[in-house]
Design a protein around this motif. Structure first.
Motif, short mmCIF file in Angstrom:
data_model
loop_
_atom_site.label_atom_id
_atom_site.label_comp_id
_atom_site.label_asym_id
_atom_site.label_seq_id
_atom_site.Cartn_x
_atom_site.Cartn_y
_atom_site.Cartn_z
N VAL A 93 6.74 30.92 -47.59
CA VAL A 93 6.45 30.89 -49.39
C VAL A 93 7.72 30.36 -50.04
O VAL A 93 8.53 31.22 -49.67
CB VAL A 93 6.10 32.71 -49.83
CG1 VAL A 93 5.80 32.59 -51.41
CG2 VAL A 93 4.38 33.01 -49.04
N VAL A 94 7.88 29.41 -50.86
CA VAL A 94 8.56 28.94 -51.65
C VAL A 94 8.52 29.02 -52.78
O VAL A 94 6.88 29.58 -53.64
CB VAL A 94 8.94 27.62 -50.90
CG1 VAL A 94 10.32 27.44 -49.32
CG2 VAL A 94 7.88 26.30 -51.42
N ARG A 95 9.52 28.69 -53.39
CA ARG A 95 9.09 29.11 -55.62
C ARG A 95 10.24 28.24 -55.89
O ARG A 95 11.17 27.42 -55.60
CB ARG A 95 9.11 30.39 -55.81
CG ARG A 95 11.53 30.60 -55.31
CD ARG A 95 11.39 32.07 -56.48
NE ARG A 95 12.37 32.46 -55.56
CZ ARG A 95 12.98 33.20 -56.90
NH1 ARG A 95 12.52 33.88 -58.37
NH2 ARG A 95 14.06 33.28 -56.87
N VAL A 96 10.19 28.12 -57.53
CA VAL A 96 11.25 26.53 -57.72
C VAL A 96 11.63 28.05 -59.06
O VAL A 96 11.30 28.83 -60.33
CB VAL A 96 9.94 26.06 -59.10
CG1 VAL A 96 11.15 25.40 -60.31
CG2 VAL A 96 9.09 25.16 -58.45
N ILE A 307 9.93 21.48 -62.06
CA ILE A 307 9.12 22.57 -61.19
C ILE A 307 8.60 21.27 -60.51
O ILE A 307 7.84 21.46 -59.54
CB ILE A 307 7.62 22.92 -62.40
CG1 ILE A 307 8.04 24.25 -63.01
CG2 ILE A 307 6.20 22.87 -61.17
CD1 ILE A 307 7.18 24.50 -64.16
N ALA A 308 7.68 19.95 -60.80
CA ALA A 308 7.45 19.13 -59.80
C ALA A 308 8.18 19.03 -58.81
O ALA A 308 8.11 18.46 -57.47
CB ALA A 308 6.62 17.89 -60.32
N LEU A 309 9.61 18.17 -59.20
CA LEU A 309 10.58 18.05 -58.23
C LEU A 309 11.57 18.66 -56.87
O LEU A 309 11.07 18.41 -56.13
CB LEU A 309 11.40 17.62 -58.94
CG LEU A 309 11.86 15.90 -59.60
CD1 LEU A 309 12.53 15.59 -61.04
CD2 LEU A 309 11.15 14.99 -58.47
N VAL A 310 11.11 20.01 -58.17
CA VAL A 310 11.08 21.54 -56.59
C VAL A 310 10.12 21.47 -56.19
O VAL A 310 10.81 22.15 -54.91
CB VAL A 310 12.02 22.62 -58.10
CG1 VAL A 310 12.58 23.79 -56.92
CG2 VAL A 310 13.06 21.80 -58.40
N ASN A 326 14.87 27.52 -51.26
CA ASN A 326 14.17 28.79 -52.52
C ASN A 326 12.78 28.79 -51.50
O ASN A 326 11.58 29.70 -52.23
CB ASN A 326 13.04 27.51 -53.05
CG ASN A 326 14.20 26.32 -53.94
OD1 ASN A 326 15.64 27.39 -54.42
ND2 ASN A 326 14.18 25.00 -54.20
N GLU A 327 13.16 29.91 -50.22
CA GLU A 327 12.56 30.75 -49.49
C GLU A 327 12.28 31.74 -49.96
O GLU A 327 13.31 32.82 -50.54
CB GLU A 327 12.38 30.88 -47.85
CG GLU A 327 11.23 31.10 -47.73
CD GLU A 327 12.04 31.25 -46.09
OE1 GLU A 327 10.94 32.04 -45.51
OE2 GLU A 327 12.86 30.72 -45.60
N VAL A 328 10.99 32.65 -50.19
CA VAL A 328 11.04 34.08 -50.49
C VAL A 328 10.77 34.82 -49.33
O VAL A 328 9.31 34.28 -48.76
CB VAL A 328 10.39 34.60 -51.52
CG1 VAL A 328 10.54 35.83 -51.99
CG2 VAL A 328 10.74 33.33 -52.80
N ASP A 339 15.02 36.93 -51.57
CA ASP A 339 15.22 35.11 -52.07
C ASP A 339 16.40 34.68 -52.42
O ASP A 339 17.45 35.89 -52.58
CB ASP A 339 14.42 35.28 -53.43
CG ASP A 339 14.93 35.76 -54.69
OD1 ASP A 339 16.27 34.70 -55.63
OD2 ASP A 339 14.59 36.75 -55.10
N PHE A 340 16.77 33.40 -52.13
CA PHE A 340 18.21 33.29 -52.08
C PHE A 340 18.81 32.53 -53.01
O PHE A 340 20.38 32.68 -52.80
CB PHE A 340 17.92 32.02 -50.99
CG PHE A 340 17.63 31.89 -49.21
CD1 PHE A 340 18.80 32.70 -48.71
CD2 PHE A 340 16.41 31.79 -48.41
CE1 PHE A 340 18.71 33.14 -47.72
CE2 PHE A 340 16.37 31.98 -47.80
CZ PHE A 340 17.16 32.59 -46.74
N ARG A 341 18.08 32.59 -54.31
CA ARG A 341 19.00 32.46 -55.39
C ARG A 341 20.23 33.56 -55.25
O ARG A 341 21.13 33.26 -56.19
CB ARG A 341 18.10 32.39 -56.26
CG ARG A 341 18.40 32.51 -57.86
CD ARG A 341 17.12 32.11 -58.92
NE ARG A 341 16.48 33.40 -59.27
CZ ARG A 341 17.09 34.17 -60.21
NH1 ARG A 341 17.78 34.06 -60.91
NH2 ARG A 341 16.01 34.97 -60.88
N LYS A 342 20.01 34.72 -55.16
CA LYS A 342 20.40 36.00 -55.52
C LYS A 342 21.80 35.53 -54.15
O LYS A 342 22.40 36.40 -54.08
CB LYS A 342 19.80 37.14 -55.29
CG LYS A 342 18.67 37.77 -56.12
CD LYS A 342 18.55 38.96 -56.24
CE LYS A 342 17.42 38.90 -57.14
NZ LYS A 342 16.59 40.37 -57.16
#
Length: 342
Positions: A93-96, A307-310, A326-328, A339-342
């Protein structure tokens, strides 16, 4: 990569089509949301792309896994609609995480000003040739206190705008960033202090099992009289019935909402011909001091481009076996979603 993009709107197609060819992604657009009833449409694809109101529970994950789906691409920041723990070792699972913090910060302040200066009411009056100022007395934001719950990227941009207006800023976050506190000039406090001292309370946190309906009858009772509540995060953060009661009693001055807890059957769709069956939503819309948008806070050219590019870059990294920024996923050692943002 063969991708099926669920809950597709014309603007999704426009922006994804701009870049999909150079990323070698073949996209089929499906206007239905992803649910157990529609997941059969993903058969034959490599990945699915979903948005905020798609439902990816255990049953859907099992079906997607059975079809050979390797990747779930969230074209949004929130992932509460996906059973992340159950997806582990089945589907990535990945996200923006941040497509345009500015867009949501800017619309938040616009909604607040609309409430405090009665802008919507003034527009309606002048369009009807009524140029009287009766009923249009507002109040200044300068020197008032805003309590912000969640201090991620959107909240940070929001704080910059608030500081420019001259507002006092309190904040709460499960993971305080004290370097950020010093840099932006706000003060971390506990939730009770947020409730007690804020003239405006704005929600900028993700939805979790622990904070659902965090704005409820009890928390509202702790707030200042005539408080304004702003929510551009997730609808389930607010107990709507409790909010309606508080607005009708005068405890809450008004609410600026871009989300609603039962929005998935209505938001992003034109219901003007069919109407709606949700009595609570009807009552919310009937209240004069409520501004309710249909989850449009993010909707700018810049955000749709990001959103599209990421999303496409997330697919590219997955296909190339690269590290997924950006994997969760569920971390067993910490027993939590990471999530890797943290």
């Amino acid at each position: 990569m063969k991708l099926i993009l669920f809950d597709a709107k014309p603007y999704d197609k426009e922006y994804f089509d701009m870049y999909s060819r150079e990323y070698n992604v073949d996209i089929v657009y499906e206007d239905k949301k992803l649910t157990f009833e529609t997941c059969h449409l993903a058969n034959g694809f490599d990945a699915v792309c979903i948005f905020v109101n798609d439902v990816v529970d255990k049953e859907v994950i099992d079906k997607l896994h059975e079809f050979g789906i390797k990747l779930i691409v969230l074209r949004c920041a929130g992932y509460n609609g996906v059973d992340i723990k159950y997806a582990k070792n089945k589907i990535t699972v990945v996200r923006v995480p941040a497509y345009s913090p500015n867009s949501i910060a800017e619309i938040s302040i616009g909604m607040i000003l609309t409430l405090t200066r009665k802008i919507n009411k003034a527009i309606n009056k002048t369009k009807n040739y009524n140029f009287s100022l009766e009923g249009l007395v507002g109040f200044d934001l300068f020197n008032r206190t805003v309590g912000i719950i969640g201090t991620g990227k959107i909240a940070q941009e929001f704080m910059k705008i608030l500081s420019g207006i001259g507002m006092k800023i309190l904040a709460y976050d499960l993971y305080p960033n004290y370097e950020l506190e010093s840099k932006l000039g706000f003060k971390y406090v506990d939730l009770d202090t947020i409730y007690k001292e804020s003239d405006i309370i704005s929600l900028h946190c993700p939805l979790t099992s622990d904070n659902a309906h965090m704005i409820n009858k009890d928390s509202i009772s702790k707030m200042k009289d005539r408080v304004i509540i702003v929510n551009t995060a997730r609808g389930m953060l607010i107990d709507t019935k409790a909010l309606i009661d508080a607005i009708k009693s005068g405890k809450v001055y008004g609410a600026a909402l871009d989300v609603y807890e039962n929005e998935k059957n209505y938001f992003f769709n034109d219901c003007s011909e069919t109407g709606i069956d949700d009595e609570m939503l009807k009552e919310l819309l009937s209240l004069e001091n409520v501004i309710l948008f249909s989850h449009q806070a993010y909707l700018t050219e810049e955000a749709l481009t990001n959103i599209a590019l990421v999303s496409l870059n997330n697919i590219k990294s997955f296909c190339n076996n690269e590290f997924l920024n950006n994997e969760v996923f569920y971390d067993e050692l910490q027993d939590k979603i990471v999530d890797f943002r943290k």
